[in-house]
Design an enzyme around this catalytic site. Structure first.
Site, mmCIF file in Angstrom:
data_model
loop_
_atom_site.group_PDB
_atom_site.id
_atom_site.type_symbol
_atom_site.label_atom_id
_atom_site.label_comp_id
_atom_site.label_asym_id
_atom_site.label_seq_id
_atom_site.Cartn_x
_atom_site.Cartn_y
_atom_site.Cartn_z
ATOM 1 N N ASP A 150 0.877 -1.166 0.000
ATOM 2 C CA ASP A 150 0.000 0.000 0.000
ATOM 3 C C ASP A 150 0.920 1.223 0.000
ATOM 4 O OD1 ASP A 150 -2.312 1.628 0.331
ATOM 5 O OD2 ASP A 150 -1.890 1.727 2.471
ATOM 6 N N ASP B 28 -0.090 5.073 0.903
ATOM 7 C CA ASP B 28 -0.318 6.009 1.999
ATOM 8 C C ASP B 28 -0.280 5.282 3.339
ATOM 9 O OD1 ASP B 28 -0.601 8.184 0.308
ATOM 10 O OD2 ASP B 28 -2.742 7.851 0.041
#
Length: 227
Positions: free
Chosen positions: A7, A9
């Site tokens: 991922d 953020d």
């Protein structure tokens, strides 16, 4: 393991609080005041989900597109002075590359944010594939984005490891049939544990020296090492 899917953020940069602040400011434009914890519980979702929450109705396509432009520009302005590599991330990425592990990014962020982060940190070259929310029909917690990243890397889902900070992202990785390492940049361990990740780390520095999680990783990637 043949691939590690990140991922973006909250994982490749510790920016969750800045996204929440940007959403708070943006919500005020609609006369909406929201508890930051309500936004935090939705980390990992896409802009449509956030706008649905802010407006308390299904947003129009133009409202979603405007949020992608305006809120994300606001976020980049707020976060730009704070964009730095998390401790231990660079050695971790180098160790995976040297071990022949394919790395990819699977993020709900729009392309301008992806460019802002990966180019701003100078790490784009570590990732063979970058999949954003525009490339899949359903957002996290559905597994679509991780399954698409695995497909593009030509790796079976069971041979992928996911690194996530958000509850919806952990759910997505588990639903994709992948093992998930959760990092505590957005939630404390006791909250992350409720989503049943395979491992929980506080920072990537835990892969830089002998630790239980490093031992766990080396069992799955025997050639992994950092310098």
């Amino acid at each position: 393991m043949k691939a590690v899917l990140f991922d973006m953020d909250g994982v490749l940069c510790a920016n969750s609080d800045y996204h929440i602040k940007a959403w708070e400011v943006y919500a005020e434009r609609f006369g909406c005041t929201v508890d930051p914890d309500e936004f935090r519980r939705r980390l990992g979702q896409n802009n449509r989900d956030y706008m649905r929450f802010i407006l308390n109705r299904e947003p129009t396509e133009s409202e979603v597109l405007r949020a992608i432009d305006e809120k994300e520009a606001l976020y980049r302005e707020i976060y730009r002075p704070h964009l730095i590599l998390p401790l231990g991330l660079l050695p971790f990425l180098e160790g995976l590359r040297n071990a022949g592990i394919a790395c990819g990014v699977a993020t709900a962020a729009p392309p301008p944010n992806v460019d802002f982060t990966l180019d701003g940190l100078g790490i784009r070259h570590f990732f063979k594939k970058i999949v954003d929310a525009h490339q899949v029909e359903r957002a996290k917690p559905f597994p679509d984005i991780y399954l698409e990243a695995a497909r593009q890397l030509h790796v079976a889902p069971a041979e992928c490891l996911v690194v996530e900070d958000a509850l919806a992202g952990i759910q997505a990785g588990n639903a994709a049939g992948m093992q998930v390492i959760a990092i505590t940049t957005s939630y404390p361990p006791e909250i992350l544990q409720q989503q049943n990740p395979a491992q929980i780390i506080h920072s990537f520095m835990e892969f830089a020296s002998p630790t239980p999680v490093r031992d766990w990783l080396v069992q799955r990637i025997p050639s992994f090492q950092t310098h």
